[in-house]
Design a protein around this motif. Structure first.
Motif, PDB file in Angstrom:
ATOM      1  N   GLY A   1       0.788  -1.224   0.000  1.00 24.94           N
ATOM      2  CA  GLY A   1       0.000   0.000   0.000  1.00 24.94           C
ATOM      3  C   GLY A   1       0.822   1.276   0.000  1.00 24.94           C
ATOM      4  O   GLY A   1       0.263   2.367  -0.082  1.00 24.94           O
ATOM      5  N   THR A   2       2.153   1.169   0.106  1.00 23.45           N
ATOM      6  CA  THR A   2       2.998   2.362   0.090  1.00 23.45           C
ATOM      7  C   THR A   2       3.044   2.940  -1.317  1.00 23.45           C
ATOM      8  O   THR A   2       3.343   2.217  -2.277  1.00 23.45           O
ATOM      9  N   SER A   3       2.781   4.227  -1.451  1.00 25.68           N
ATOM     10  CA  SER A   3       2.793   4.851  -2.772  1.00 25.68           C
ATOM     11  C   SER A   3       4.222   5.085  -3.220  1.00 25.68           C
ATOM     12  O   SER A   3       5.154   5.194  -2.402  1.00 25.68           O
ATOM     13  N   VAL A   4       4.401   5.185  -4.534  1.00 28.20           N
ATOM     14  CA  VAL A   4       5.732   5.461  -5.066  1.00 28.20           C
ATOM     15  C   VAL A   4       6.215   6.832  -4.616  1.00 28.20           C
ATOM     16  O   VAL A   4       7.416   7.045  -4.396  1.00 28.20           O
ATOM     17  N   LEU A   5       5.300   7.790  -4.421  1.00 30.45           N
ATOM     18  CA  LEU A   5       5.695   9.113  -3.935  1.00 30.45           C
ATOM     19  C   LEU A   5       6.293   9.025  -2.546  1.00 30.45           C
ATOM     20  O   LEU A   5       7.353   9.611  -2.270  1.00 30.45           O
ATOM     21  N   ASP A   6       5.634   8.291  -1.651  1.00 29.11           N
ATOM     22  CA  ASP A   6       6.116   8.176  -0.281  1.00 29.11           C
ATOM     23  C   ASP A   6       7.415   7.374  -0.221  1.00 29.11           C
ATOM     24  O   ASP A   6       8.338   7.733   0.523  1.00 29.11           O
ATOM     25  N   ARG A   7       7.469   6.293  -0.976  1.00 23.42           N
ATOM     26  CA  ARG A   7       8.655   5.431  -0.909  1.00 23.42           C
ATOM     27  C   ARG A   7       9.894   6.157  -1.439  1.00 23.42           C
ATOM     28  O   ARG A   7      10.950   6.170  -0.788  1.00 23.42           O
ATOM     29  N   LEU A   8       9.789   6.765  -2.616  1.00 27.17           N
ATOM     30  CA  LEU A   8      10.946   7.466  -3.163  1.00 27.17           C
ATOM     31  C   LEU A   8      11.243   8.746  -2.381  1.00 27.17           C
ATOM     32  O   LEU A   8      12.396   9.137  -2.231  1.00 27.17           O
ATOM     33  N   GLY A   9      10.191   9.377  -1.857  1.00 25.38           N
ATOM     34  CA  GLY A   9      10.407  10.566  -1.041  1.00 25.38           C
ATOM     35  C   GLY A   9      11.231  10.249   0.189  1.00 25.38           C
ATOM     36  O   GLY A   9      12.095  11.035   0.594  1.00 25.38           O
ATOM     37  N   ALA A  10      10.969   9.074   0.796  1.00 27.41           N
ATOM     38  CA  ALA A  10      11.738   8.660   1.962  1.00 27.41           C
ATOM     39  C   ALA A  10      13.191   8.368   1.606  1.00 27.41           C
ATOM     40  O   ALA A  10      14.067   8.394   2.468  1.00 27.41           O
ATOM     41  N   ALA A  11      13.452   8.102   0.316  1.00 29.70           N
ATOM     42  CA  ALA A  11      14.820   7.862  -0.138  1.00 29.70           C
ATOM     43  C   ALA A  11      15.475   9.148  -0.641  1.00 29.70           C
ATOM     44  O   ALA A  11      16.588   9.099  -1.169  1.00 29.70           O
ATOM     45  N   GLY A  12      14.778  10.273  -0.464  1.00 31.46           N
ATOM     46  CA  GLY A  12      15.337  11.552  -0.881  1.00 31.46           C
ATOM     47  C   GLY A  12      15.078  11.916  -2.318  1.00 31.46           C
ATOM     48  O   GLY A  12      15.641  12.891  -2.836  1.00 31.46           O
ATOM     49  N   VAL A  13      14.225  11.157  -3.001  1.00 26.41           N
ATOM     50  CA  VAL A  13      13.875  11.438  -4.395  1.00 26.41           C
ATOM     51  C   VAL A  13      12.456  11.993  -4.412  1.00 26.41           C
ATOM     52  O   VAL A  13      11.484  11.248  -4.253  1.00 26.41           O
TER      53      VAL A  13
END
Length: 243
Positions: A159-171
């Motif tokens: 359920g994690t969105s690509v926005l949240d996942r990549l945002g957490a990686a600094g992207v």
């Protein structure tokens, strides 16, 4: 019906009662020969008229049985807005297929602006309704973005969105480009969707950007009978003069 081909005229005579509900789903239509006698046309005309209604999705041909009014399929609407990135197969039930690493092919490398052969994560999932697959979502992401972190597609919580996942990686994703079209269904998509290869399907090509750099791209492939895109876009209001 001056100037109108007779098969179009006959199709009109059958289409109208189907659309207004006089002929309900599951109703068996008269045979080609019976239609020809009833409407004083040739069997070739009645055959062309029935084939037209089949191509329109109003009638289905059952081998050895005849022609029947098709049931109205359940429509699933995929919400698209300019305030969020609705990706994946929501609102359908999601069944994850796999997340693998592979070498980018020409099409994917062009969409991600990387070189052919560069490593990417490929993630696939199905969208189902009542256990029947109606949509397939495939996403590709350059491996170098998150490799060695806990933010890869394989590590993401359901359920994690690509926005949240990549945002957490600094992207930070700040732009989305989406292109919608229809094309023939390909293998292995056909096997996963349990449909015949070559059937027309709805395809949404969606790419997420960090500035000018594409960081993830995906294809949403859906049955044209069941899938629709619902757009909600805000409009900037121009102030009236004198206020």
């Amino acid at each position: 019906m001056p100037g109108q081909p007779r098969y179009l005229w006959l199709a009109d005579q059958l289409r109208t009662p189907i659309l207004n509900g006089e002929l309900t789903p599951g109703t068996r239509l008269p045979s080609r020969s019976r239609l020809a006698r009833s409407y004083e046309v040739s069997e070739q005309v009645s055959r062309h008229a029935l084939r037209l209604l089949v191509s329109e999705g109003l009638v289905e041909a059952r081998p050895g049985s005849g022609y029947y009014v098709r049931s109205v399929p359940q429509i699933h609407r995929f919400s698209r807005t300019d305030r969020s990135s609705g990706s994946g197969v929501e609102p359908l039930y999601r069944r994850d297929i796999d997340t693998v690493t592979e070498k980018a092919c020409d099409l994917v490398s062009r969409r991600l602006a990387i070189r052919d052969g560069d490593a990417v994560y490929r993630t696939r999932c199905l969208g189902l309704t009542d256990g029947v697959p109606v949509a397939l979502h495939t996403a590709w992401e350059p491996m170098l973005l998150t490799h060695g972190t806990l933010r890869t597609p394989a590590d993401a919580e359901p359920g994690t969105s690509v926005l949240d996942r990549l945002g957490a990686a600094g992207v930070i994703i700040d732009r989305v480009v989406e292109e919608v079209g229809v094309r023939p269904l390909r293998e292995p998509e056909a096997s996963m969707l349990q449909l015949a290869a070559g059937l027309p399907v709805l395809v949404v090509e969606r790419t997420h950007y960090n500035g000018q750099r594409p960081v993830e791209t995906s294809d949403l492939v859906g049955s044209v009978d069941h899938c629709r895109l619902l757009y909600r876009l805000s409009l900037a209001r121009t102030p009236r003069k004198g206020r």
